[in-house]
Design a protein around this motif. Structure first.
Motif, PDB file in Angstrom:
ATOM      1  N   MET A  78       0.792  -1.068  -0.080  1.00 49.61           N
ATOM      2  CA  MET A  78       0.132   0.028  -0.041  1.00 49.61           C
ATOM      3  C   MET A  78       0.977   1.421  -0.018  1.00 49.61           C
ATOM      4  SD  MET A  78      -3.142  -1.017   2.576  1.00 49.61           S
ATOM      5  CE  MET A  78      -4.319  -2.087   1.953  1.00 49.61           C
ATOM      6  N   ARG A  79       1.952   1.298   0.677  1.00 49.89           N
ATOM      7  CA  ARG A  79       2.873   2.444   0.784  1.00 49.89           C
ATOM      8  C   ARG A  79       3.576   2.683  -0.524  1.00 49.89           C
ATOM      9  NH1 ARG A  79       7.573   5.087   1.018  1.00 49.89           N
ATOM     10  NH2 ARG A  79       7.836   6.600   2.699  1.00 49.89           N
ATOM     11  N   CYS A  80       3.718   1.609  -1.384  1.00 52.25           N
ATOM     12  CA  CYS A  80       4.403   1.952  -2.668  1.00 52.25           C
ATOM     13  C   CYS A  80       3.272   2.456  -3.639  1.00 52.25           C
ATOM     14  CB  CYS A  80       4.741   0.504  -3.181  1.00 52.25           C
ATOM     15  SG  CYS A  80       6.250  -0.319  -2.803  1.00 52.25           S
ATOM     16  N   PHE A  81       1.985   2.195  -3.582  1.00 49.95           N
ATOM     17  CA  PHE A  81       1.147   2.884  -4.042  1.00 49.95           C
ATOM     18  C   PHE A  81       0.968   4.292  -3.881  1.00 49.95           C
ATOM     19  CE2 PHE A  81      -3.673   3.901  -4.505  1.00 49.95           C
ATOM     20  CZ  PHE A  81      -3.588   4.137  -5.989  1.00 49.95           C
ATOM     21  N   ALA A  82       0.748   4.499  -2.394  1.00 51.06           N
ATOM     22  CA  ALA A  82       0.746   5.835  -1.972  1.00 51.06           C
ATOM     23  C   ALA A  82       2.088   6.846  -2.523  1.00 51.06           C
ATOM     24  CB  ALA A  82       0.851   5.781  -0.321  1.00 51.06           C
ATOM     25  N   GLN A  83       3.235   6.227  -2.520  1.00 52.72           N
ATOM     26  CA  GLN A  83       4.440   6.835  -3.127  1.00 52.72           C
ATOM     27  C   GLN A  83       4.052   7.331  -4.434  1.00 52.72           C
ATOM     28  OE1 GLN A  83       7.717   7.347  -1.722  1.00 52.72           O
ATOM     29  NE2 GLN A  83       7.492   8.887  -3.195  1.00 52.72           N
ATOM     30  N   VAL A  84       3.518   6.331  -5.449  1.00 52.37           N
ATOM     31  CA  VAL A  84       3.411   6.713  -6.809  1.00 52.37           C
ATOM     32  C   VAL A  84       2.217   7.796  -6.820  1.00 52.37           C
ATOM     33  CG1 VAL A  84       2.319   5.642  -8.978  1.00 52.37           C
ATOM     34  CG2 VAL A  84       4.110   4.302  -7.841  1.00 52.37           C
ATOM     35  N   VAL A  85       1.348   7.756  -6.150  1.00 53.42           N
ATOM     36  CA  VAL A  85       0.397   8.816  -5.883  1.00 53.42           C
ATOM     37  C   VAL A  85       1.108  10.444  -5.774  1.00 53.42           C
ATOM     38  CG1 VAL A  85      -1.846   9.712  -5.187  1.00 53.42           C
ATOM     39  CG2 VAL A  85      -1.737   7.330  -5.655  1.00 53.42           C
ATOM     40  N   LEU A  86       1.776  10.096  -4.714  1.00 53.77           N
ATOM     41  CA  LEU A  86       2.718  11.360  -4.339  1.00 53.77           C
ATOM     42  C   LEU A  86       3.373  11.769  -5.380  1.00 53.77           C
ATOM     43  CD1 LEU A  86       3.676  13.646  -2.392  1.00 53.77           C
ATOM     44  CD2 LEU A  86       5.426  11.778  -1.458  1.00 53.77           C
ATOM     45  N   ASP A  87       4.076  11.004  -5.994  1.00 57.28           N
ATOM     46  CA  ASP A  87       5.023  11.410  -7.290  1.00 57.28           C
ATOM     47  C   ASP A  87       4.379  11.932  -8.416  1.00 57.28           C
ATOM     48  OD1 ASP A  87       7.156  10.572  -5.971  1.00 57.28           O
ATOM     49  OD2 ASP A  87       7.454   8.662  -6.676  1.00 57.28           O
ATOM     50  N   ARG A  88       2.999  11.723  -8.533  1.00 55.63           N
ATOM     51  CA  ARG A  88       2.201  12.006  -9.671  1.00 55.63           C
ATOM     52  C   ARG A  88       1.824  13.495  -9.597  1.00 55.63           C
ATOM     53  NH1 ARG A  88      -4.139  10.563 -11.050  1.00 55.63           N
ATOM     54  NH2 ARG A  88      -3.961  11.380 -13.160  1.00 55.63           N
ATOM     55  N   ILE A  89       1.955  13.967  -8.201  1.00 51.42           N
ATOM     56  CA  ILE A  89       1.523  15.278  -8.041  1.00 51.42           C
ATOM     57  C   ILE A  89       2.674  16.329  -8.545  1.00 51.42           C
ATOM     58  CG2 ILE A  89       1.726  17.330  -6.555  1.00 51.42           C
ATOM     59  CD1 ILE A  89       0.313  15.103  -4.530  1.00 51.42           C
ATOM     60  N   PHE A  90       3.990  15.622  -8.529  1.00 54.49           N
ATOM     61  CA  PHE A  90       4.952  16.313  -9.031  1.00 54.49           C
ATOM     62  C   PHE A  90       5.516  16.112 -10.413  1.00 54.49           C
ATOM     63  CE2 PHE A  90       5.737  16.104  -4.492  1.00 54.49           C
ATOM     64  CZ  PHE A  90       6.203  17.307  -4.029  1.00 54.49           C
TER      65      PHE A  90
END
Length: 300
Positions: A78-90
């Protein structure tokens, strides 16, 4: 035999507009490295409050890992998914501190485009497609994404507003003019991206094996390739341990049929090739596959 697709994955998007707006505010104020500290609490929240995703993660990890998945492993997924969502912002902001991208198979992809036929870029919900958009900007490539949008919510609206041109690059699945827009884009020599591991219930599916079980994948991408004569290139963009996204282009080495009688066999072979490609990626990067629903129909 083809069958109607189910609606297990067509669920409303989780995450609120307010939470995403707060994340954007923090991203602008403190930057990506500091914001990553919040991923732990966010992961814990969704682990505790999203039982369906938690159970689906466990089922998947049982298939792909050599050991029985622990709570820590599910939270890592789940954290890996959250990381990808965060990176999507940038990525969408085209920010100075957006993640770096390195590429394998770039020359093959560019040679395919040089033929002037356009290209169907076939990916999956493995890693991040947003990293590919960053690469497209670097090479001035027009990339349009074929997407199912009926289950999106306020959080995605906030993200998409970061890039004023974003919606112009989307072709929504299920609209009256969907196929016309795809055909026109390909005729202009553009790239149409498709994530082929999910489908709404309006499509037809083909059975294939993946991670020891039966799955049902849409035949649409391969029927589209046949109808337009457009080459397919497989693509993945997976975040490495160093925070850099590894974008990999691979040839889709399934010869197109020479007669109409061979088309059904081609579609079956193409679906199996695609499933095998996904399976190999999952074994190499088990925590980067983000279909948090009952993919194999294992759960009661």
């Amino acid at each position: 035999m083809p069958r109607r697709a189910d609606r297990r994955w067509v669920v409303p998007e989780r995450g609120s507009r307010f939470a995403m707006q707060l994340a954007l505010l923090l991203a602008r104020r403190v930057g990506r490295p500091w914001l990553e500290w919040l991923l732990g609490p966010i992961t814990l929240y969704f682990f505790l409050h999203n039982g369906a995703a938690r159970r689906a993660s466990r089922v998947y990890l049982r298939r792909v890992l050599p050991v029985r998945p622990s709570v820590i492993m599910i939270m890592r997924h789940m954290r890996c998914f959250a990381q990808v969502v965060l990176d999507r912002i940038f990525f969408l902001q085209n920010a100075i501190d957006m993640p770096h991208v390195r590429v394998t198979g770039r020359e093959n992809f560019l040679q395919t485009l040089a033929a002037g036929q356009g290209c169907l870029l076939l990916g999956a919900h493995i890693g991040s497609f947003e990293a590919l958009r960053a690469l497209g900007r670097e090479h001035s490539i027009t990339l349009r994404m074929l997407m199912y949008r009926s289950n999106l919510g306020g959080a995605t609206d906030v993200l998409e507003a970061l890039d004023p041109t974003y919606l112009q690059t989307i072709i929504a699945i299920g609209q009256v003019d969907t196929m016309l827009r795809v055909a026109e884009s390909l005729e202009r020599g553009e790239v149409v991206g498709i994530l082929g591991d999910r489908t709404p219930d309006t499509g037809r599916c083909i059975s294939a094996k993946m991670l020891g079980g039966d799955i049902y994948l849409p035949e649409g991408p391969f029927r589209l390739a046949l109808a337009t004569g457009t080459p397919i290139v497989l693509v993945s963009a997976i975040r490495g341990a160093d925070g850099i996204y590894d974008v990999s282009f691979e040839p889709f080495d399934v010869p197109y049929p020479t007669s109409r009688q061979e088309r059904s066999a081609f579609v079956q072979h193409a679906v199996e090739r695609y499933a095998g490609w996904m399976e190999a990626l999952c074994y190499r990067h088990p925590f980067s596959w983000f279909n948090f629903y009952d993919y194999w129909g294992d759960l009661p």
